[in-house]
Design a protein around this motif. Structure first.
Motif, PDB file in Angstrom:
ATOM      1  N   SER A 153       2.596  -1.855  -8.541  1.00  0.00           N
ATOM      2  CA  SER A 153       3.440  -1.663  -9.019  1.00  0.00           C
ATOM      3  C   SER A 153       4.836  -1.005  -8.026  1.00  0.00           C
ATOM      4  N   ASP A 195       7.075   1.424  -8.372  1.00  0.00           N
ATOM      5  CA  ASP A 195       6.761   2.595  -8.785  1.00  0.00           C
ATOM      6  C   ASP A 195       5.982   3.177  -8.007  1.00  0.00           C
ATOM      7  N   ARG A 200       6.622   3.483  -3.952  1.00  0.00           N
ATOM      8  CA  ARG A 200       8.048   4.252  -3.751  1.00  0.00           C
ATOM      9  C   ARG A 200       6.660   5.570  -3.976  1.00  0.00           C
ATOM     10  N   LYS A 201       6.005   5.872  -4.120  1.00  0.00           N
ATOM     11  CA  LYS A 201       5.315   7.502  -4.634  1.00  0.00           C
ATOM     12  C   LYS A 201       4.616   7.674  -3.649  1.00  0.00           C
TER      13      LYS A 201
END
Length: 210
Positions: free
Chosen positions: A192, A194, A197-198
């Motif tokens: 994902s 998200d 990015r993490k």
């Protein structure tokens, strides 16, 4: 080397994070040396390399008292300790010391110490690493030295570890020709946005309190 790294990173503090190292067997006063690294040189992470330094990460249980001092001081000042896990192809490395399972003791004995598993135990200890990452809140995964296109072969449930995983390239190590290419290959993985990015940004910002 610690002084060189600190000076080098000082030239671009918004881009570079100084990482230092100690050898607990050869430092006469590890507490004072840690104080010097953290307070004077502004070192923000300690790296230990068991296959080359020739001790297990939990050898403070076997009389290597300086190692416990390093962990305790890092825990006190809230800087992470990165530990090489997995194999090493370089001369005189003894691979047995790269078994990440020894860090189970460290995570229990130093529960507030942030421990980063460099390379995730690659290639044949990735399952042990995955277990440790799920068991201990204070253990994190560094994915450097794992070719990004093969990352999900070693950690097929990486999405579950997105909050605890840090991108790394291991540049200029053997086989790593470009950090940019590694980032691009990582970005192509079926994760994902998200999670990506993490792993690429957010987790490092939190870990280093940037």
């Amino acid at each position: 080397v610690n002084e060189f790294v600190a000076s080098y990173c000082h030239a671009a503090p918004k881009r570079l994070i100084p990482v230092g190292s100690l050898h607990p067997r050869f430092i006469k006063n590890p507490a004072a040396r840690m104080e010097y690294l953290v307070c004077d040189l502004k070192i923000q992470m300690i790296k230990i390399h068991p296959p080359h330094q020739l001790f297990y990460p939990n050898d403070y249980l076997n009389g290597l008292e300086g190692l416990a001092v390093i962990y305790a001081k890092a825990q006190e000042v809230k800087i992470p300790v990165m530990v090489h896990t997995g194999t090493s192809i370089f001369p005189r490395a003894r691979v047995k010391y790269g078994d990440p399972l020894c860090l189970d003791d460290v995570a229990i004995d130093f529960p507030k110490l942030q421990i980063v598993l460099a390379h995730g135990g690659r290639p044949f200890w990735s399952e042990k690493s995955f277990f440790l990452l799920r068991r201990h809140a204070n253990i994190f995964l560094d994915i450097s030295s794992i070719p990004p296109q093969n990352l999900l072969k070693y950690f097929p449930r990486l999405e579950e570890l997105a909050d605890k995983t840090l991108f790394g390239s291991d540049w200029p190590g053997p086989g790593v020709t470009s950090i940019r290419v590694n980032v691009e290959k990582f970005s192509e993985l079926p994760l994902s946005d998200d999670a990506k990015r993490k792993i690429l940004y957010d987790n490092a910002i939190k870990l280093f309190r940037l």
